[in-house]
Design an enzyme around this catalytic site. Sequence first.
Site, short mmCIF file in Angstrom:
data_model
loop_
_atom_site.label_atom_id
_atom_site.label_comp_id
_atom_site.label_asym_id
_atom_site.label_seq_id
_atom_site.Cartn_x
_atom_site.Cartn_y
_atom_site.Cartn_z
N ARG A 1 6.98 -6.17 -9.91
CA ARG A 1 8.16 -6.74 -10.55
C ARG A 1 7.86 -8.20 -10.84
NH1 ARG A 1 9.49 -2.24 -11.51
NH2 ARG A 1 11.43 -1.18 -10.91
N ILE B 1 1.49 3.55 -5.33
CA ILE B 1 0.75 2.87 -6.40
C ILE B 1 -0.38 2.04 -5.83
CG2 ILE B 1 0.93 1.08 -8.18
CD1 ILE B 1 3.78 2.19 -8.75
N GLU C 1 11.99 -11.14 -18.23
CA GLU C 1 11.70 -10.19 -19.30
C GLU C 1 13.00 -9.58 -19.83
OE1 GLU C 1 10.48 -6.07 -17.19
OE2 GLU C 1 9.09 -7.70 -16.75
N LEU D 1 0.84 -1.20 0.00
CA LEU D 1 0.00 0.00 0.00
C LEU D 1 0.87 1.26 0.00
CD1 LEU D 1 -3.11 0.10 -0.09
CD2 LEU D 1 -3.07 0.88 2.28
N HIS E 1 5.90 -4.45 -19.83
CA HIS E 1 6.45 -3.59 -18.77
C HIS E 1 6.32 -2.11 -19.16
CE1 HIS E 1 9.62 -3.47 -15.31
NE2 HIS E 1 8.76 -2.46 -15.23
#
Length: 311
Positions: free
Chosen positions: A230, A153, A259, A150, A277
């Site tokens: 992530r 974002i 990634e 929290l 992403h």
Amino acid sequence: MAQGKIAVAIPVSGNCLSRLSRSYDVITLPGGLGGGSPELDSEAVWAILTNGSTGLSDDEMSRFPALKLVCAYGAGYENIDIAAAKSRGIHVTHAPNTNTETVADHAVALMLAVARDICARDRQLRGGAWDKIRSARPTLSGATLGVIGLGNIGRAVARRGEAFGMNIAYTTRNKVADVSWEHYADAVSLAAASDFLVVACPGGPATRHLVGKAVLDALGPDGFVVNVSRGMVVDTGALVTALKARAIAGAGLDVFEGEPDLPAGLRDLDNVVLTPHMAGRSPAAEDAQIDVLLSNLQACRDGGKLTAQLA
């Protein structure tokens, strides 16, 4: 003006490079620091632009004897060796809250896309289907949104969820005093209470594979998971197994392990929505990130006060 170069070790936009180059001598490293560059003079670099995913190790810092500043382009900094930077007298900054609203918008977009099956039905409709793809799909209103983390974002995602008429719950290490949303002590108990589970916590060793089999089992066959954090926070193997077995209803992923290479297990699944992403990328977010970067470069150069300083 400080003499020397700024090494850009991550891909950035032409806008970013243009604004940087107006005031500084910039060298771009398409292959990252490991790839090197025929134009790179390590002894001339006094600032490096990186991000949380690419990071900067102690060994990499040791190659730049004149290095004074490391700027993380965005909020994340999990792979920058902060302790090593402190020991070397190198300042480290990041750019928190510059792309918060953009990431939160994207999280809601992924929730809607996977819950309403928008991507798959768009493709099927173009292929001539109609009646067979008009079945009912879950909606956000009245559902429970669980948020892992929290911070800026996570709060922004929760506020958007409230606007959709969702019930909000969250998990953090300690209960947050200034919110009325229901707090859960761990991700498993939060998942069990949630219809949608949004991952918005920092990456790093402490959260690696936080969302694994136990959390996905608790989320259940009607639950959706969305990751805008992530890739390492979600166990890819456990997620693929759950999606294939329909042990969860679906997933929306802006980030994933390994990634930019897409894990093979995710490639052919029809109950996952994928984006590259890009959750934090918008013109407004980019301008804010560049503003913070330029401010810190000037402060370091002129002896001023750095913002969002980590070391």
